[in-house]
Design a protein around this motif. Sequence first.
Motif, PDB file in Angstrom:
ATOM      1  N   LEU A   1       0.822  -1.177  -0.077  1.00 60.04           N
ATOM      2  CA  LEU A   1       0.024  -0.119  -0.185  1.00 60.04           C
ATOM      3  C   LEU A   1       0.921   1.251  -0.210  1.00 60.04           C
ATOM      4  O   LEU A   1       2.011   1.229   0.658  1.00 60.04           O
ATOM      5  CB  LEU A   1      -0.879  -0.017   1.227  1.00 60.04           C
ATOM      6  N   GLU A   2       0.431   2.256  -0.640  1.00 60.95           N
ATOM      7  CA  GLU A   2       0.919   3.715  -0.484  1.00 60.95           C
ATOM      8  C   GLU A   2      -0.105   4.873  -0.539  1.00 60.95           C
ATOM      9  O   GLU A   2      -1.142   4.736  -1.255  1.00 60.95           O
ATOM     10  CB  GLU A   2       1.993   3.962  -1.797  1.00 60.95           C
ATOM     11  N   TYR A   3      -0.034   5.420   0.594  1.00 61.22           N
ATOM     12  CA  TYR A   3      -1.098   6.809   0.494  1.00 61.22           C
ATOM     13  C   TYR A   3      -0.632   8.015  -0.189  1.00 61.22           C
ATOM     14  O   TYR A   3       0.552   8.482   0.211  1.00 61.22           O
ATOM     15  CB  TYR A   3      -1.309   6.934   1.992  1.00 61.22           C
ATOM     16  N   ILE A   4      -1.331   8.336  -1.274  1.00 63.19           N
ATOM     17  CA  ILE A   4      -0.942   9.388  -2.093  1.00 63.19           C
ATOM     18  C   ILE A   4      -1.976  10.478  -2.390  1.00 63.19           C
ATOM     19  O   ILE A   4      -3.376   9.980  -2.860  1.00 63.19           O
ATOM     20  CB  ILE A   4      -0.527   8.706  -3.373  1.00 63.19           C
ATOM     21  N   ASN A   5      -1.739  11.696  -1.843  1.00 64.00           N
ATOM     22  CA  ASN A   5      -2.635  12.757  -2.255  1.00 64.00           C
ATOM     23  C   ASN A   5      -4.254  12.405  -1.890  1.00 64.00           C
ATOM     24  O   ASN A   5      -5.098  12.462  -2.522  1.00 64.00           O
ATOM     25  CB  ASN A   5      -2.728  13.059  -3.534  1.00 64.00           C
ATOM     26  N   GLY A   6      -4.341  11.676  -0.825  1.00 64.33           N
ATOM     27  CA  GLY A   6      -5.608  11.303  -0.100  1.00 64.33           C
ATOM     28  C   GLY A   6      -6.317  10.077  -0.622  1.00 64.33           C
ATOM     29  O   GLY A   6      -7.377   9.816  -0.093  1.00 64.33           O
ATOM     30  N   TYR A   7      -5.542   9.473  -1.519  1.00 67.88           N
ATOM     31  CA  TYR A   7      -5.987   7.913  -1.845  1.00 67.88           C
ATOM     32  C   TYR A   7      -5.008   6.874  -1.200  1.00 67.88           C
ATOM     33  O   TYR A   7      -3.922   7.194  -1.291  1.00 67.88           O
ATOM     34  CB  TYR A   7      -6.379   7.940  -3.418  1.00 67.88           C
ATOM     35  N   VAL A   8      -5.464   5.687  -1.380  1.00 67.16           N
ATOM     36  CA  VAL A   8      -4.842   4.711  -0.982  1.00 67.16           C
ATOM     37  C   VAL A   8      -4.475   3.802  -2.453  1.00 67.16           C
ATOM     38  O   VAL A   8      -5.585   3.367  -2.968  1.00 67.16           O
ATOM     39  CB  VAL A   8      -5.337   3.484   0.169  1.00 67.16           C
ATOM     40  N   TYR A   9      -3.244   3.791  -2.678  1.00 65.44           N
ATOM     41  CA  TYR A   9      -2.788   2.916  -4.028  1.00 65.44           C
ATOM     42  C   TYR A   9      -2.489   1.444  -3.508  1.00 65.44           C
ATOM     43  O   TYR A   9      -1.720   1.379  -2.413  1.00 65.44           O
ATOM     44  CB  TYR A   9      -1.789   3.550  -4.561  1.00 65.44           C
ATOM     45  N   ALA A  10      -3.070   0.431  -3.944  1.00 63.58           N
ATOM     46  CA  ALA A  10      -2.453  -0.933  -3.472  1.00 63.58           C
ATOM     47  C   ALA A  10      -2.390  -1.875  -4.668  1.00 63.58           C
ATOM     48  O   ALA A  10      -2.904  -1.950  -5.983  1.00 63.58           O
ATOM     49  CB  ALA A  10      -4.001  -1.593  -2.901  1.00 63.58           C
ATOM     50  N   ASN A  11      -1.184  -2.691  -4.511  1.00 66.25           N
ATOM     51  CA  ASN A  11      -0.871  -3.704  -5.536  1.00 66.25           C
ATOM     52  C   ASN A  11      -2.072  -4.781  -5.359  1.00 66.25           C
ATOM     53  O   ASN A  11      -2.289  -5.168  -4.177  1.00 66.25           O
ATOM     54  CB  ASN A  11       0.466  -4.038  -5.355  1.00 66.25           C
ATOM     55  N   ILE A  12      -2.627  -5.432  -6.368  1.00 65.70           N
ATOM     56  CA  ILE A  12      -3.232  -6.608  -6.281  1.00 65.70           C
ATOM     57  C   ILE A  12      -2.791  -7.757  -6.626  1.00 65.70           C
ATOM     58  O   ILE A  12      -2.054  -7.772  -7.595  1.00 65.70           O
ATOM     59  CB  ILE A  12      -4.551  -6.542  -7.501  1.00 65.70           C
ATOM     60  N   TRP A  13      -2.305  -8.705  -5.587  1.00 60.61           N
ATOM     61  CA  TRP A  13      -1.295  -9.781  -5.374  1.00 60.61           C
ATOM     62  C   TRP A  13      -1.533 -10.368  -6.881  1.00 60.61           C
ATOM     63  O   TRP A  13      -2.792 -11.019  -7.210  1.00 60.61           O
ATOM     64  CB  TRP A  13      -1.464 -10.403  -4.319  1.00 60.61           C
ATOM     65  N   GLN A  14      -0.729 -11.051  -7.447  1.00 57.89           N
ATOM     66  CA  GLN A  14      -0.632 -11.853  -8.677  1.00 57.89           C
ATOM     67  C   GLN A  14      -1.203 -11.193  -9.916  1.00 57.89           C
ATOM     68  O   GLN A  14      -1.550 -11.819 -10.808  1.00 57.89           O
ATOM     69  CB  GLN A  14      -1.305 -13.312  -8.107  1.00 57.89           C
ATOM     70  N   THR A  15      -1.375 -10.018  -9.916  1.00 63.96           N
ATOM     71  CA  THR A  15      -1.652  -9.050 -11.121  1.00 63.96           C
ATOM     72  C   THR A  15      -0.751  -8.184 -11.391  1.00 63.96           C
ATOM     73  O   THR A  15      -0.025  -7.877 -10.543  1.00 63.96           O
ATOM     74  CB  THR A  15      -3.044  -8.433 -10.846  1.00 63.96           C
ATOM     75  N   ASP A  16      -1.067  -7.671 -12.664  1.00 66.28           N
ATOM     76  CA  ASP A  16      -0.064  -6.270 -12.887  1.00 66.28           C
ATOM     77  C   ASP A  16      -0.874  -5.032 -12.650  1.00 66.28           C
ATOM     78  O   ASP A  16      -0.367  -4.106 -13.037  1.00 66.28           O
ATOM     79  CB  ASP A  16       0.234  -6.239 -14.546  1.00 66.28           C
ATOM     80  N   ASP A  17      -1.744  -4.985 -11.971  1.00 61.99           N
ATOM     81  CA  ASP A  17      -2.530  -3.699 -11.596  1.00 61.99           C
ATOM     82  C   ASP A  17      -2.145  -3.307 -10.080  1.00 61.99           C
ATOM     83  O   ASP A  17      -2.069  -4.032  -9.190  1.00 61.99           O
ATOM     84  CB  ASP A  17      -3.897  -4.127 -11.363  1.00 61.99           C
ATOM     85  N   ILE A  18      -2.291  -1.874  -9.859  1.00 59.11           N
ATOM     86  CA  ILE A  18      -2.271  -0.997  -9.026  1.00 59.11           C
ATOM     87  C   ILE A  18      -3.529  -0.407  -9.022  1.00 59.11           C
ATOM     88  O   ILE A  18      -4.068   0.323  -9.923  1.00 59.11           O
ATOM     89  CB  ILE A  18      -1.285  -0.280  -8.949  1.00 59.11           C
ATOM     90  N   VAL A  19      -4.280  -0.569  -7.783  1.00 57.38           N
ATOM     91  CA  VAL A  19      -5.838   0.291  -7.807  1.00 57.38           C
ATOM     92  C   VAL A  19      -5.562   1.367  -7.152  1.00 57.38           C
ATOM     93  O   VAL A  19      -5.008   1.463  -6.020  1.00 57.38           O
ATOM     94  CB  VAL A  19      -6.981  -0.731  -7.493  1.00 57.38           C
ATOM     95  N   LYS A  20      -6.635   2.393  -7.301  1.00 54.67           N
ATOM     96  CA  LYS A  20      -6.580   3.764  -6.465  1.00 54.67           C
ATOM     97  C   LYS A  20      -7.836   3.531  -5.704  1.00 54.67           C
ATOM     98  O   LYS A  20      -9.028   3.440  -6.271  1.00 54.67           O
ATOM     99  CB  LYS A  20      -6.597   4.866  -7.368  1.00 54.67           C
ATOM    100  N   ILE A  21      -7.891   3.691  -4.346  1.00 56.33           N
ATOM    101  CA  ILE A  21      -8.937   3.272  -3.326  1.00 56.33           C
ATOM    102  C   ILE A  21      -9.283   4.610  -2.566  1.00 56.33           C
ATOM    103  O   ILE A  21      -8.383   5.337  -2.175  1.00 56.33           O
ATOM    104  CB  ILE A  21      -8.593   2.345  -2.596  1.00 56.33           C
ATOM    105  N   ASP A  22     -10.490   5.049  -2.654  1.00 53.17           N
ATOM    106  CA  ASP A  22     -11.092   6.167  -1.821  1.00 53.17           C
ATOM    107  C   ASP A  22     -11.149   5.617  -0.247  1.00 53.17           C
ATOM    108  O   ASP A  22     -11.882   4.724  -0.135  1.00 53.17           O
ATOM    109  CB  ASP A  22     -12.527   6.530  -2.396  1.00 53.17           C
ATOM    110  N   PRO A  23     -10.448   6.109   0.402  1.00 54.36           N
ATOM    111  CA  PRO A  23     -10.488   5.552   1.954  1.00 54.36           C
ATOM    112  C   PRO A  23     -11.784   5.823   2.795  1.00 54.36           C
ATOM    113  O   PRO A  23     -11.711   5.388   3.837  1.00 54.36           O
ATOM    114  CB  PRO A  23      -9.087   6.208   2.437  1.00 54.36           C
TER     115      PRO A  23
END
Length: 275
Positions: A192-214
């Motif tokens: 996880l990484e908190y960036i400008n008010g959102y949580v960015y998360a690696n989705i394990w076993q994928t090539d995706d990072i998602v942006k989450i409204d906390p």
Amino acid sequence: MNLTFLIRLSAAALVLLTACADPETNTGTEPAVADNAPAIINYQLINSYPHDASAFTQGLVWYNNQLVEGTGQYGESNVRYVDLATGKVSKEVKNHEEIFGEGITILNGKIYQLTWQNKKAFVYDAVTFKQLQEFPINTGTKEGWGITHNGTELIVSDGSSNLYFLNPATFQEIKRIGVADAMGPRGNLNELEYINGYVYANIWQTDDIVKIDPNSGQIVGRLNFADLKSKAGITSNPMDAKAPDVLNGIAYDSAGQRLFITGKYWPKLFEIKLQ
């Protein structure tokens, strides 16, 4: 048995099945399914740097103009300062052999390191690496996956579709949110990484990072980094336990507005800029 009764019975059964389908993903606040699919976030590749290909990257942080990295695997886990330009380790603290290190974050001069299934986490002085505290992992699946912070609270993932907000002094759970996109709950939230008010998360076993409204738990954006694998010279080799593995590692330099991305056993680390 009349039609009205059948409709009511079917509805009750559906509710029961939904509640029992996945106890782990439903242990938090029920995620609000997003109205729309997450927006595709584009990025610009700025630079690439060498990365220690023997590092099973579990956590990545930009701190005091340096990278701080947490690594995993039994007998190999550690927390380390890494020179960006060379990828060389300048300082490290090693975990005991029975520890499998997971995500890390830094808050108020302290490094917080999770463990995977050891059910405990560690706190170090960010300068000296002296261990200051050890605390139990009591949330959700009781596994440590990813960790970040919003300036006042630690935010932790455990492999489920939940994010847990903890008091950094007492480590008690303050709240939890369920994470979902338009298809429903989204599990395997990892680094996880908190960036400008959102949580960015690696989705394990994928090539995706998602942006989450906390606040809502909704996934509002998605980045795909499949092309970075080819740029890093990574090919799948399931017969080699030390072969480069999945995408895992997000660090944000807020002053320079730079985002750093890497993966487990990757030979390169990439600097990107979100668009």
